[in-house]
Structure formats: C-alpha cells, structure tokens
Write a protein that holds these residues in place. Structure first.
Motif, PDB file in Angstrom:
ATOM      1  N   ALA A  30       0.845  -1.195   0.000  1.00  0.00           N
ATOM      2  CA  ALA A  30       0.000   0.000   0.000  1.00  0.00           C
ATOM      3  C   ALA A  30       0.879   1.244   0.000  1.00  0.00           C
ATOM      4  O   ALA A  30       1.949   1.262   0.610  1.00  0.00           O
ATOM      5  N   ASP A  31       0.453   2.265  -0.696  1.00  0.00           N
ATOM      6  CA  ASP A  31       1.169   3.537  -0.730  1.00  0.00           C
ATOM      7  C   ASP A  31       0.933   4.245   0.603  1.00  0.00           C
ATOM      8  O   ASP A  31      -0.202   4.535   0.971  1.00  0.00           O
ATOM      9  N   THR A  32       1.990   4.519   1.342  1.00  0.00           N
ATOM     10  CA  THR A  32       1.853   5.140   2.657  1.00  0.00           C
ATOM     11  C   THR A  32       2.015   6.656   2.619  1.00  0.00           C
ATOM     12  O   THR A  32       1.901   7.309   3.649  1.00  0.00           O
ATOM     13  N   ASN A  77      10.545  13.870   5.771  1.00  0.00           N
ATOM     14  CA  ASN A  77       9.630  12.752   5.932  1.00  0.00           C
ATOM     15  C   ASN A  77       9.009  12.470   4.574  1.00  0.00           C
ATOM     16  O   ASN A  77       8.112  13.180   4.125  1.00  0.00           O
ATOM     17  N   GLU A  78       9.488  11.443   3.909  1.00  0.00           N
ATOM     18  CA  GLU A  78       9.045  11.119   2.556  1.00  0.00           C
ATOM     19  C   GLU A  78       7.612  10.608   2.510  1.00  0.00           C
ATOM     20  O   GLU A  78       7.000  10.579   1.453  1.00  0.00           O
ATOM     21  N   ASP A  79       7.053  10.198   3.656  1.00  0.00           N
ATOM     22  CA  ASP A  79       5.670   9.726   3.702  1.00  0.00           C
ATOM     23  C   ASP A  79       4.679  10.852   3.969  1.00  0.00           C
ATOM     24  O   ASP A  79       3.472  10.640   3.940  1.00  0.00           O
ATOM     25  N   VAL A  80       5.187  12.052   4.259  1.00  0.00           N
ATOM     26  CA  VAL A  80       4.333  13.205   4.519  1.00  0.00           C
ATOM     27  C   VAL A  80       4.798  14.323   3.591  1.00  0.00           C
ATOM     28  O   VAL A  80       5.888  14.849   3.756  1.00  0.00           O
ATOM     29  N   ARG A  81       3.961  14.654   2.621  1.00  0.00           N
ATOM     30  CA  ARG A  81       4.364  15.610   1.590  1.00  0.00           C
ATOM     31  C   ARG A  81       3.334  16.714   1.447  1.00  0.00           C
ATOM     32  O   ARG A  81       2.157  16.531   1.736  1.00  0.00           O
ATOM     33  N   TRP A  82       3.836  17.847   0.963  1.00  0.00           N
ATOM     34  CA  TRP A  82       2.945  18.955   0.655  1.00  0.00           C
ATOM     35  C   TRP A  82       2.313  18.697  -0.698  1.00  0.00           C
ATOM     36  O   TRP A  82       2.995  18.353  -1.658  1.00  0.00           O
ATOM     37  N   ALA A  83       1.007  18.864  -0.793  1.00  0.00           N
ATOM     38  CA  ALA A  83       0.286  18.659  -2.042  1.00  0.00           C
ATOM     39  C   ALA A  83       0.485  19.839  -2.986  1.00  0.00           C
ATOM     40  O   ALA A  83       0.201  19.737  -4.171  1.00  0.00           O
ATOM     41  N   GLU A  84       0.972  20.943  -2.457  1.00  0.00           N
ATOM     42  CA  GLU A  84       1.239  22.134  -3.246  1.00  0.00           C
ATOM     43  C   GLU A  84       2.548  22.724  -2.739  1.00  0.00           C
ATOM     44  O   GLU A  84       3.007  22.384  -1.652  1.00  0.00           O
ATOM     45  N   ALA A  85       3.124  23.596  -3.508  1.00  0.00           N
ATOM     46  CA  ALA A  85       4.358  24.241  -3.069  1.00  0.00           C
ATOM     47  C   ALA A  85       4.062  25.025  -1.791  1.00  0.00           C
ATOM     48  O   ALA A  85       3.080  25.763  -1.713  1.00  0.00           O
TER      49      ALA A  85
END
Length: 185
Positions: A30-32, A77-85
C-alpha cells in the motif's frame, strides 16, 4: 509440420504461464504517502495590501515535510508531503488573512522556519521577517521592517493532519500580525 509448430508454441506459452504462476511474487504494498495542503479554497481578493510571493528558506523548498532533529540537521519525511508548493500555500493564506488591511501597501515575507522541531519536544515553529512598503515609502517615508515568531505549539506526534493544522494556525497568526502592521494598528 504446421500443427507441430502450433502445438510447440502453445506448449511453450503454457509452460511460461505455469512457471509465472508458480513464482512467489511479493504482494503489492500500500502507498503510505500522505499529501497535505495548508489552504482551503481561494477566497476573493480584497482591496488591501499586496502580499508578494513568500520566500522560503532553502530547506523548506521540498515537497517532503522538513523535520528539524537538531540545531543543524534536517530530515525529510518522505511519507508526509505537501500537495502544493509550501511558498504558494503560505502566500495564499497570508493574502486571505491580511484582507483589506493596509490598502496600497506591499508586503514581502521571508520564512526562516516552518517546521516540526523534534529536538525541542515536537514543537511547531514558524519564524519570519517582513517588510511593508506603504505609498508614503515612495515619497521618502521609508519601509517598516519586523520579525515574527509564532506562539508556542507542541504536536502530540500522532496525526500529521493535526500537525499541518498547527502549522496553518501559525501561518494565520503571522497573517494577523501583518494585517495589524499594515493597517497601522
């Protein structure tokens, strides 16, 4: 001969399919990765101060969330990303927050910190400097400068949605401070 070739090909294909079926391929994972945004729908622009695009410190210009683990060390944290800049999101929030304050003024903001600081008990920190140019600036009135540090916030380490909400609250606090400064309050 024609039938032999046909049976040979069919035999070979069925052997390949049986071989592939017998392989123990790992189950798909699963994509985390979770994507977050600071802002909601964009509100209509008010006739107030112009907030120029926010400038971020270099370590914050990454889609992965920056986490400070010591005074001079950042991890992402590669599993927590901003959806926008992040700079676009902060700029939108500030524009909405400043509203009609300081009509005719131009505000520039540089963000030095907008991150979780694990080394300080999971504190959520936002630090920025700003400059407000007013119409009087052009007539030799000068620009006003200031710095901002958000009030203390501590993340419980459980839900990243809560962390993002605390970062948004800190950005809104900065927006309120800018509105007050631009409005001459």
């Amino acid at each position: 001969m024609k039938n032999f070739a046909r049976f040979s090909v069919l035999g070979l294909l069925s052997s390949v399919f049986w071989l592939l079926a017998a392989c123990n391929l790992p189950a798909p994972q699963a994509d985390t990765v979770r994507y977050f945004t600071l802002s909601g729908p964009v509100a209509a622009a008010a006739d107030g101060a112009t907030v120029r695009p926010v400038q971020l410190a270099g370590h914050l210009r990454n889609r992965a969330m920056a986490v400070r683990i010591s005074a001079n060390e950042i991890v992402y944290n590669e599993d927590v990303r901003w959806a926008e800049a992040l700079d676009d999101a902060v700029t939108q929030l500030l524009r909405a927050r400043v509203g009609a304050a300081g009509a005719g003024s131009i505000i520039t903001v540089q963000i030095q910190r907008c991150e979780l600081v694990r080394a300080e008990g999971n504190s959520v920190q936002l630090a920025a400097t700003w400059t407000i140019f007013t119409p009087a600036t052009d007539g030799g009135g000068g620009a006003r400068h200031g710095s901002f540090t958000a009030s203390p916030r501590t993340w419980d380490g459980k839900d990243y949605g809560t962390l993002v909400g605390q970062i948004r609250d800190a950005v809104n606090e900065l927006g309120d401070a800018l509105a007050a400064a631009a409005g001459g309050k």
